[in-house]
Design a protein around this motif. Structure first.
Motif, PDB file in Angstrom:
ATOM      1  N   PRO A   1      11.684 107.281  55.259  1.00  0.00           N
ATOM      2  CA  PRO A   1      11.063 106.538  54.160  1.00  0.00           C
ATOM      3  C   PRO A   1      11.677 106.821  52.798  1.00  0.00           C
ATOM      4  CG  PRO A   1       9.614 108.301  54.897  1.00  0.00           C
ATOM      5  CD  PRO A   1      10.740 108.235  55.876  1.00  0.00           C
ATOM      6  N   THR A   2      12.462 107.906  52.673  1.00  0.00           N
ATOM      7  CA  THR A   2      13.079 108.218  51.381  1.00  0.00           C
ATOM      8  C   THR A   2      14.362 107.424  51.156  1.00  0.00           C
ATOM      9  OG1 THR A   2      14.509 110.039  52.147  1.00  0.00           O
ATOM     10  CG2 THR A   2      12.216 110.568  51.620  1.00  0.00           C
ATOM     11  N   GLY A   3      14.894 106.789  52.207  1.00  0.00           N
ATOM     12  CA  GLY A   3      16.107 106.005  52.064  1.00  0.00           C
ATOM     13  C   GLY A   3      17.323 106.813  51.684  1.00  0.00           C
ATOM     14  N   THR A   4      17.370 108.071  52.103  1.00  0.00           N
ATOM     15  CA  THR A   4      18.474 108.956  51.723  1.00  0.00           C
ATOM     16  C   THR A   4      19.251 109.510  52.908  1.00  0.00           C
ATOM     17  OG1 THR A   4      17.041 110.905  51.724  1.00  0.00           O
ATOM     18  CG2 THR A   4      17.232 109.681  49.651  1.00  0.00           C
ATOM     19  N   GLY A   5      18.737 109.301  54.112  1.00  0.00           N
ATOM     20  CA  GLY A   5      19.354 109.907  55.285  1.00  0.00           C
ATOM     21  C   GLY A   5      18.739 111.234  55.657  1.00  0.00           C
ATOM     22  N   ALA A   6      17.559 111.512  55.104  1.00  0.00           N
ATOM     23  CA  ALA A   6      16.842 112.758  55.427  1.00  0.00           C
ATOM     24  C   ALA A   6      16.040 112.552  56.707  1.00  0.00           C
ATOM     25  CB  ALA A   6      15.927 113.142  54.273  1.00  0.00           C
ATOM     26  N   TYR A   7      16.760 112.327  57.797  1.00  0.00           N
ATOM     27  CA  TYR A   7      16.096 111.989  59.054  1.00  0.00           C
ATOM     28  C   TYR A   7      15.316 113.152  59.658  1.00  0.00           C
ATOM     29  CZ  TYR A   7      18.798 107.657  58.965  1.00  0.00           C
ATOM     30  OH  TYR A   7      19.324 106.438  58.603  1.00  0.00           O
ATOM     31  N   SER A   8      15.670 114.379  59.303  1.00  0.00           N
ATOM     32  CA  SER A   8      14.942 115.524  59.850  1.00  0.00           C
ATOM     33  C   SER A   8      13.487 115.534  59.377  1.00  0.00           C
ATOM     34  CB  SER A   8      15.628 116.835  59.450  1.00  0.00           C
ATOM     35  OG  SER A   8      15.583 117.012  58.042  1.00  0.00           O
ATOM     36  N   LYS A   9      13.207 114.835  58.291  1.00  0.00           N
ATOM     37  CA  LYS A   9      11.853 114.761  57.752  1.00  0.00           C
ATOM     38  C   LYS A   9      11.208 113.415  58.043  1.00  0.00           C
ATOM     39  CE  LYS A   9      13.053 117.929  53.986  1.00  0.00           C
ATOM     40  NZ  LYS A   9      13.138 118.107  52.514  1.00  0.00           N
ATOM     41  N   GLY A  10      11.906 112.596  58.847  1.00  0.00           N
ATOM     42  CA  GLY A  10      11.400 111.275  59.168  1.00  0.00           C
ATOM     43  C   GLY A  10      10.525 111.263  60.401  1.00  0.00           C
ATOM     44  N   THR A  11      10.421 110.091  61.018  1.00  0.00           N
ATOM     45  CA  THR A  11       9.582 109.912  62.200  1.00  0.00           C
ATOM     46  C   THR A  11      10.398 109.263  63.306  1.00  0.00           C
ATOM     47  OG1 THR A  11       7.617 109.595  60.819  1.00  0.00           O
ATOM     48  CG2 THR A  11       7.484 108.860  63.103  1.00  0.00           C
ATOM     49  N   GLN A  12      10.424 109.883  64.481  1.00  0.00           N
ATOM     50  CA  GLN A  12      11.144 109.291  65.604  1.00  0.00           C
ATOM     51  C   GLN A  12      10.315 108.175  66.209  1.00  0.00           C
ATOM     52  OE1 GLN A  12      12.994 112.039  68.304  1.00  0.00           O
ATOM     53  NE2 GLN A  12      13.183 110.520  69.929  1.00  0.00           N
ATOM     54  N   LEU A  13      10.964 107.047  66.490  1.00  0.00           N
ATOM     55  CA  LEU A  13      10.277 105.866  66.998  1.00  0.00           C
ATOM     56  C   LEU A  13      10.837 105.455  68.358  1.00  0.00           C
ATOM     57  CD1 LEU A  13      10.335 103.821  63.666  1.00  0.00           C
ATOM     58  CD2 LEU A  13       8.522 105.341  64.488  1.00  0.00           C
ATOM     59  N   THR A  14      10.135 104.544  68.999  1.00  0.00           N
ATOM     60  CA  THR A  14      10.551 104.034  70.303  1.00  0.00           C
ATOM     61  C   THR A  14      11.372 102.761  70.136  1.00  0.00           C
ATOM     62  OG1 THR A  14       8.586 104.947  71.375  1.00  0.00           O
ATOM     63  CG2 THR A  14       9.748 103.199  72.546  1.00  0.00           C
ATOM     64  N   VAL A  15      12.450 102.651  70.920  1.00  0.00           N
ATOM     65  CA  VAL A  15      13.296 101.461  70.891  1.00  0.00           C
ATOM     66  C   VAL A  15      13.110 100.675  72.176  1.00  0.00           C
ATOM     67  CG1 VAL A  15      15.640 100.577  70.651  1.00  0.00           C
ATOM     68  CG2 VAL A  15      14.989 102.715  69.528  1.00  0.00           C
ATOM     69  N   SER A  16      12.852  99.385  72.033  1.00  0.00           N
ATOM     70  CA  SER A  16      12.814  98.488  73.186  1.00  0.00           C
ATOM     71  C   SER A  16      14.142  97.746  73.221  1.00  0.00           C
ATOM     72  CB  SER A  16      11.668  97.480  73.069  1.00  0.00           C
ATOM     73  OG  SER A  16      10.416  98.148  73.012  1.00  0.00           O
ATOM     74  N   THR A  17      14.802  97.722  74.388  1.00  0.00           N
ATOM     75  CA  THR A  17      16.104  97.078  74.457  1.00  0.00           C
ATOM     76  C   THR A  17      16.371  96.497  75.836  1.00  0.00           C
ATOM     77  OG1 THR A  17      18.496  97.412  74.205  1.00  0.00           O
ATOM     78  CG2 THR A  17      17.218  99.260  75.050  1.00  0.00           C
ATOM     79  N   SER A  18      17.225  95.479  75.865  1.00  0.00           N
ATOM     80  CA  SER A  18      17.640  94.852  77.122  1.00  0.00           C
ATOM     81  C   SER A  18      18.969  95.413  77.593  1.00  0.00           C
ATOM     82  CB  SER A  18      17.774  93.336  76.921  1.00  0.00           C
ATOM     83  OG  SER A  18      18.716  93.057  75.882  1.00  0.00           O
ATOM     84  N   MET A  19      19.405  96.506  76.988  1.00  0.00           N
ATOM     85  CA  MET A  19      20.697  97.096  77.292  1.00  0.00           C
ATOM     86  C   MET A  19      20.819  97.526  78.744  1.00  0.00           C
ATOM     87  SD  MET A  19      23.194  98.605  74.973  1.00  0.00           S
ATOM     88  CE  MET A  19      22.011  99.050  73.742  1.00  0.00           C
ATOM     89  N   VAL A  20      21.955  97.219  79.343  1.00  0.00           N
ATOM     90  CA  VAL A  20      22.250  97.690  80.693  1.00  0.00           C
ATOM     91  C   VAL A  20      23.692  98.163  80.746  1.00  0.00           C
ATOM     92  CG1 VAL A  20      20.600  96.194  81.848  1.00  0.00           C
ATOM     93  CG2 VAL A  20      22.922  95.374  81.458  1.00  0.00           C
ATOM     94  N   GLY A  21      23.993  99.010  81.699  1.00  0.00           N
ATOM     95  CA  GLY A  21      25.367  99.452  81.916  1.00  0.00           C
ATOM     96  C   GLY A  21      26.040  98.565  82.946  1.00  0.00           C
ATOM     97  N   ASN A  22      27.229  98.983  83.384  1.00  0.00           N
ATOM     98  CA  ASN A  22      27.957  98.203  84.381  1.00  0.00           C
ATOM     99  C   ASN A  22      27.210  98.134  85.705  1.00  0.00           C
ATOM    100  OD1 ASN A  22      30.133  97.054  83.214  1.00  0.00           O
ATOM    101  ND2 ASN A  22      31.664  98.291  84.220  1.00  0.00           N
TER     102      ASN A  22
END
Length: 250
Positions: free
Chosen positions: A133-154
């Motif tokens: 939320p600080t917009g600075t790249g301070a991810y260690s103080k951020g919040t990890q979220l869930t990603v939904s994706t259609s990604m598949v491998g070979n």
């Protein structure tokens, strides 16, 4: 003997396979659009040698299983990424960043497979997301979220068969993975009540958040940083962005 040599080569190089991926266009559920920091658009080849296709792929470094690591990463073309590069992203995608509903909206985007057989360990890749939320790249103080994706491998064969195929590609006997250049959609739900406090002097934007999306790959991790805003709390970039856009496209 030849088959055995190929298998040994495959097994020795399997850990070196890099799963490069990057973030292209992103949108907010409440409007707006953008690209990840450092993306160079059509000037970077979709197909070709690794040195040509990996130019704007963000490499974060660190532990792939620990996405909450500070920093914006780097690319081969731009070096160390900074928020000052937001002006280039705005020049490509418009003056309104992705807008997310305050009640709990989402960032939706496109992930491009740049090299390898997938995104993580040559299979359907896990993607991690962290909001800062600080917009600075301070991810260690951020919040990890869930990603939904259609990604598949070979998805071809077992571990040994994939290793052999990798070795054949390495010596030029078989072409590169079939899903290189493929695009997959992803979506990240932003928690309700998120408040963005970041600002960017190059565009005049305020109330900016950053979202890191990265894959689970020990050679990287790879991915990108996306700037967004909460709908109703901010305005488009300052008019000075137009001049930067002309300069960027020249």
């Amino acid at each position: 003997m030849y088959t055995k040599s190929i298998l040994l080569l495959a097994l020795s190089t399997a850990s070196m396979v890099s799963a490069h991926g990057k973030i292209l266009a992103v949108t907010g559920d409440a409007g707006g659009n953008g690209t990840a920091l450092g993306i160079k658009g059509a000037s970077v080849a979709t197909f070709g040698t690794n040195s040509a296709t990996e130019k704007d792929t963000t490499v974060f470094g660190g532990n792939a299983n620990k996405p909450m690591t500070d920093g914006l990463g780097k690319t081969a073309a731009s070096g160390k990424l900074t928020m000052a590069m937001l002006s280039e992203a705005v020049a490509q995608s418009g003056t309104t960043l992705p807008q997310v509903s305050a009640s709990g909206g989402s960032i939706n985007g496109t992930w491009r497979i740049v090299t390898s057989d997938g995104t993580a360990n040559n299979k359907a890749g896990d993607l991690f997301a962290v909001v800062d939320p600080t917009g600075t790249g301070a991810y260690s103080k951020g919040t990890q979220l869930t990603v939904s994706t259609s990604m598949v491998g070979n998805g071809k064969g077992n571990v040994v068969q994939r290793a052999v195929a990798s070795a054949l590609r390495a010596v030029g006997i078989q072409r590169r993975a079939t899903n290189v250049g493929a695009d997959a959609g992803f979506s990240v739900k932003i928690p309700a009540g998120t408040t963005c406090t970041g600002s960017d002097a190059t565009t005049g934007m305020k109330n900016v958040c950053l979202l890191k999306v990265a894959n689970n790959n020990n050679n990287g991790p790879f991915g990108g940083n996306v700037a967004f805003q909460i709908a109703g709390t901010s305005t488009a970039a300052a008019n000075t962005t137009a001049k930067r856009e002309e300069s960027f496209q020249a």
